[in-house]
Design a protein around this motif. Structure first.
Motif, PDB file in Angstrom:
ATOM      1  N   TYR A 212      35.404 -12.676 -67.768  1.00 31.25           N
ATOM      2  CA  TYR A 212      35.006 -13.993 -67.272  1.00 31.25           C
ATOM      3  C   TYR A 212      34.222 -14.779 -68.312  1.00 31.25           C
ATOM      4  N   TRP A 213      33.730 -14.099 -69.348  1.00 32.86           N
ATOM      5  CA  TRP A 213      32.912 -14.741 -70.375  1.00 32.86           C
ATOM      6  C   TRP A 213      33.784 -15.177 -71.558  1.00 32.86           C
TER       7      TRP A 213
ATOM      8  N   ILE B 121      24.901  -8.713 -62.690  1.00 39.04           N
ATOM      9  CA  ILE B 121      24.114  -9.759 -63.335  1.00 39.04           C
ATOM     10  C   ILE B 121      23.967  -9.497 -64.835  1.00 39.04           C
TER      11      ILE B 121
ATOM     12  N   TRP C 101      26.583 -21.857 -70.235  1.00 43.04           N
ATOM     13  CA  TRP C 101      26.364 -20.869 -69.178  1.00 43.04           C
ATOM     14  C   TRP C 101      27.656 -20.513 -68.465  1.00 43.04           C
ATOM     15  N   GLN C 102      28.713 -21.259 -68.725  1.00 39.17           N
ATOM     16  CA  GLN C 102      30.037 -20.921 -68.202  1.00 39.17           C
ATOM     17  C   GLN C 102      31.054 -21.284 -69.268  1.00 39.17           C
TER      18      GLN C 102
ATOM     19  N   GLN D 235      22.633 -11.616 -68.611  1.00 37.18           N
ATOM     20  CA  GLN D 235      21.689 -12.669 -69.005  1.00 37.18           C
ATOM     21  C   GLN D 235      21.957 -13.117 -70.440  1.00 37.18           C
TER      22      GLN D 235
ATOM     23  N   ASN E 246      27.992 -27.046 -67.164  1.00 36.00           N
ATOM     24  CA  ASN E 246      27.529 -25.681 -67.414  1.00 36.00           C
ATOM     25  C   ASN E 246      28.053 -25.140 -68.733  1.00 36.00           C
TER      26      ASN E 246
ATOM     27  N   ARG F  46      19.495 -17.502 -68.831  1.00 36.15           N
ATOM     28  CA  ARG F  46      19.921 -17.774 -67.468  1.00 36.15           C
ATOM     29  C   ARG F  46      20.808 -16.631 -66.997  1.00 36.15           C
ATOM     30  N   ASN F  47      20.686 -16.256 -65.743  1.00 40.17           N
ATOM     31  CA  ASN F  47      21.507 -15.184 -65.200  1.00 40.17           C
ATOM     32  C   ASN F  47      22.909 -15.681 -64.877  1.00 40.17           C
ATOM     33  N   VAL F  48      23.909 -14.868 -65.197  1.00 43.97           N
ATOM     34  CA  VAL F  48      25.304 -15.142 -64.841  1.00 43.97           C
ATOM     35  C   VAL F  48      25.893 -13.859 -64.269  1.00 43.97           C
ATOM     36  N   LYS F  49      27.008 -13.989 -63.577  1.00 45.23           N
ATOM     37  CA  LYS F  49      27.669 -12.782 -63.074  1.00 45.23           C
ATOM     38  C   LYS F  49      29.146 -13.063 -62.852  1.00 45.23           C
ATOM     39  N   GLY F  50      29.928 -11.976 -62.822  1.00 49.57           N
ATOM     40  CA  GLY F  50      31.367 -12.072 -62.643  1.00 49.57           C
ATOM     41  C   GLY F  50      31.964 -10.681 -62.643  1.00 49.57           C
TER      42      GLY F  50
END
Length: 352
Positions: free
Chosen positions: A192-193, A84, A341-342, A86, A302, A55-59
């Motif tokens: 953020y991860w 982005i 995912w988060q 992944q 998430n 799934r795509n994530v971004k920050g």
């Protein structure tokens, strides 16, 4: 009149002990609240190449990408956001199996009708004379419990205990979130991860002063951070030591409800509840793994989520027996992973 040894032997030999029939009362079935929670919110997926799920994530917004002040013909620049990422998780195949000999079933008055796969069994006439507990039912119960217990342990651990083990809660919601890899993404470089963590030197110290409210104030402040980026923590799991220390703080600060005089005195207090999350639940597995003083606040929306492959979600198998062995076989397979995912909406807290 004295009773001779011969009389005692005669009494013993002519009577049977009384047995309470029914299922064997298991003495070691622990509660698995986290497993039950995650099963209630599991989401299957169809599988795919190498059982991968992405799934795509971004920050981490670029510091040079934003409004620029200009006037007249001042030059301006244009940014090209490339944020982005992944994360990827891989489902692993799990198997648990059981073998039951036809001989032990016959001794209990159970006949195997289909001797190829053992799909049908029946009690022999007058089997109640020898049956105290149905052996086959007990073995199936053992298989089910062993499957749950094993899966529960995989879900809690960090994935380093065995080759190809899934990454569990202790790997996803790490006590050391500034280092390591989660879902293939480097937590050190992606701020953020990272999950929230108060562990070790930064643990929540309650025992030095129970009246200071350190636990309550810290967890209240943490809820603001866990919901800061849209998170919704909905699971609170704790070891026994963490719960005990929080309870002592609550009592020391006079949080008990006053109900007036009563003839009885209760040793209990109400459940510990975090507003917005719910009751802090005791999970015995944390004690077993040496994390009795840990509290996890998890966002199962998430954050950690159980995601089995749809075609193999606790699937029951009845393989045919080999021609040389008179036995029935039962198996359960599960292809699953734990995804997140988060991460910044979940946290781990050591309470001392």
């Amino acid at each position: 009149m004295a009773v001779s040894i011969q009389d005692v032997d005669n009494i013993v030999n002519s009577t049977l002990p009384h047995y309470l029939k029914g299922k064997a009362l298991r003495q070691n079935r622990q509660e698995m609240p986290l497993l039950n929670k995650l099963r209630g919110k599991k989401k299957t997926y169809p599988g795919g190449n190498n059982f991968e799920i992405r799934r795509n994530v971004k920050g981490n917004p670029d510091t040079d990408f934003g409004f620029q002040v200009f006037a007249d013909d001042d030059p301006v620049s244009y940014g090209n956001p490339t944020r982005i990422k992944q994360p990827v998780y891989v489902a692993r195949e799990h198997h648990i199996g059981m073998k039951v000999l036809f001989t032990e079933l016959k001794k209990q008055g159970i006949e195997v009708v289909d001797t190829t796969a053992g799909n049908r069994v029946s009690n022999i006439t007058a089997s109640e004379v020898v049956q105290i507990t149905n052996l086959l039912e007990e073995k199936f119960d053992d298989l089910d419990y062993a499957a749950d217990r094993s899966l529960n342990n995989y879900i809690w651990r960090d994935g380093t205990q065995a080759a190809n083990a899934i990454v569990g809660i202790l790997g996803l919601i790490s006590p050391t979130p500034t280092v390591g890899i989660t879902g293939g993404l480097d937590r050190a470089s992606l701020t953020y991860w990272r999950n929230r963590s108060f562990v070790g030197a930064s643990k929540i110290n309650i025992s030095s002063n129970y009246t200071a409210g350190t636990g309550q104030f810290t967890l209240k402040a943490e809820m603001r951070q866990l919901t800061r980026y849209g998170g919704r923590p909905d699971i609170a799991m704790s070891g026994s030591t963490a719960i005990q220390l929080l309870e002592r703080e609550m009592l020391a600060r006079g949080q008990m409800t006053q109900t007036g005089y009563d003839k009885t005195l209760s040793l209990g207090i109400g459940d510990l509840v975090i507003p917005g999350v719910g009751t802090i639940q005791y999970d015995p597995t944390l004690d077993d793994l040496g994390y009795a003083d840990y509290l996890f606040l998890l966002d199962s929306n998430n954050g950690p989520r159980l995601q089995p492959v749809a075609a193999d979600d606790m699937k029951i198998h009845t393989p045919s027996r080999p021609a040389e062995v008179y036995a029935m076989y039962r198996g359960i397979t599960l292809t699953t992973t734990l995804t997140a995912w988060q991460l910044n909406s979940s946290g781990v807290y050591q309470i001392g």
